[in-house]
Design an enzyme around this catalytic site. Sequence first.
Site, PDB file in Angstrom:
ATOM      1  N   SER A 132      30.714  41.073  38.453  1.00 49.63           N
ATOM      2  CA  SER A 132      29.562  40.234  38.977  1.00 49.63           C
ATOM      3  C   SER A 132      28.715  40.571  37.539  1.00 49.63           C
ATOM      4  O   SER A 132      27.922  41.580  37.330  1.00 49.63           O
ATOM      5  CB  SER A 132      28.713  41.127  40.083  1.00 49.63           C
ATOM      6  OG  SER A 132      27.849  40.314  40.482  1.00 49.63           O
ATOM      7  N   ALA A 136      27.927  34.688  36.143  1.00 48.91           N
ATOM      8  CA  ALA A 136      28.932  34.234  37.166  1.00 48.91           C
ATOM      9  C   ALA A 136      29.353  35.560  37.986  1.00 48.91           C
ATOM     10  O   ALA A 136      29.057  36.611  37.372  1.00 48.91           O
ATOM     11  CB  ALA A 136      30.041  33.476  36.204  1.00 48.91           C
ATOM     12  N   ASP A 287      33.478  36.950  20.489  1.00 47.53           N
ATOM     13  CA  ASP A 287      33.234  38.254  21.343  1.00 47.53           C
ATOM     14  C   ASP A 287      34.391  39.003  21.505  1.00 47.53           C
ATOM     15  O   ASP A 287      34.723  39.388  22.827  1.00 47.53           O
ATOM     16  CB  ASP A 287      32.285  37.814  22.345  1.00 47.53           C
ATOM     17  CG  ASP A 287      31.646  39.069  22.919  1.00 47.53           C
ATOM     18  OD1 ASP A 287      31.316  40.003  22.084  1.00 47.53           O
ATOM     19  OD2 ASP A 287      31.059  39.086  24.031  1.00 47.53           O
TER      20      ASP A 287
END
Length: 554
Positions: A132, A136, A287
Amino acid sequence: MAITSAPRKLKRTRQVMSTLARHGLGAFAAGARRWYTTVLPYRKARPGVEAIPVEVRVRIALEELGTTFIKLGQVLSMRPDLIPHSLAQELEKLQDKAAPLPFDVVEKELARALGPDFREQLGEIEPEPLASASIAQVHRATLPSGEIVVLKIRRPGIKRQVETDLAILHDLARMAERTVTELELIEPTRIVEEFARTIRREMDFIREARNVERFRRHFRNDSTIYVPQLYWKFCRENLLVMEWIDGIKVSDVEHLRKAGLDPKIIAIRGAQAILKQVFEHGFFHADPHGANVFVIKGNVIVPLDYGMMGSLDDRLVRQIEDLLIGIVRMDVDRIMTVLENLGSIRPGTDTRSLYSELYDFLDRYYHVPLYQLNTPELVGELLDIVRRYRLRLPPDLVLMIRSLMLAEAGGRRLYPEFDMMTLAKPYVKRIIMRRLSLKRRIKEAPDTLEEVETLVRLAPKQVQSILSKASQGELSVRVDPAGIPEILHELDRSSNRLAFAMICAALVIGSSITISAGFGPFLFGFPLLGVVGFGLAALLGFWLLFSIMRGGKL
């Protein structure tokens, strides 16, 4: 850009300013306090906050402010060319976590994306989320066909919240540029605009799905990399459905070994993957940290989370090629030309000093064997030069450097003897050979000839236009030397002091004449106008002397 309602923006602005002030970060707005205290209450920093390092206070404040500000901190942590290294390191600690959404809210979002029959389409959905985050939430599901997938569901209302925050960030950036002279050089407004593009792309799951497909095409013939299957028929702007990967995080070295996987092979394959992305495809994962990369059976690497990607266009690729040629040949002139072509060198930069620093940097490392190079130290020194000379670097170039750095750091965690430079050498060599090849020059010849033709065709008209303006007295030259505002400020202050001194002198002379003439009325036997004149002259004289001493220039 989405329209933000004024009441919601005002309420959020109050929260942002109060949070910054509470952590002792409101000083930058001191010069513009009138702007926000008219509508917002001023908050003082909480007691003892100054004892906490400012980098830590920035991180905590961003975490408290939520999604947009956490993402801003994460993006800034990828830009050590813009912010101090210590702040970039602290911002890397930002945790993008959020309280899980209730499952009934998740179901409403799925119904909005796929319709009321979403359960028939998706099969069995696990109510407990796998993760979580602020944008999103992720759930696992088993399709009616038996295939296990993951559902990435965008939080409801997050786009509106982000747009409100972006509007506030634009206001703060403009205010900072007006009130803090030092910030003009890093251009906060431009940074916010770049960040706005990044976070809007990250919230668009159709765009992320396209990134997955493109990545999958690039590595379709590479058995060392696996890209999860995408389920396009379920994908929407707020929903992404992909194949479930039962793997181990690349950062979990102990579990990798227990599973019989080879950390050395994984380190090399991971590095080769990022080198291919950068130097062959020009499209790379921006990333690739440990949580975004899994490993499955056979030491196969599985990149995850394709929301933030970097892309190198043809122009930037050519500049990178020229930069690498300049480094290999120790040709600082070529490197300076690349920086100028990229628009990296600002007006007023001391180019001679920059040239000397770049030459010294190359000279110190030029003859050092690759295996002896400390890549983080080398890149750190280079970024220090970038910061000192306020060089502007294209965002995708900085992301490229960061991705390579993450691959280097991850490789050394897996295998301490890992050597990124040795793995990169063949790629760099191929790039240089390709750039200097006769085939490449023949291919580029038509473009070069077209540019020359355009220059020859336009030059006479431009020269004629300049001569025409000059003959009509309409030609103007703008001179903007560095330091002119400070010079004007000093001249203004000096002229004010001179005017005060002349007034004092006039009062002294006038008062002396009045007293000598003996004009009444009198005070203690002296003409009143003369006494008042001497008094005013004394006050002005003492004030002038005090201002000069306070300025440190007597």
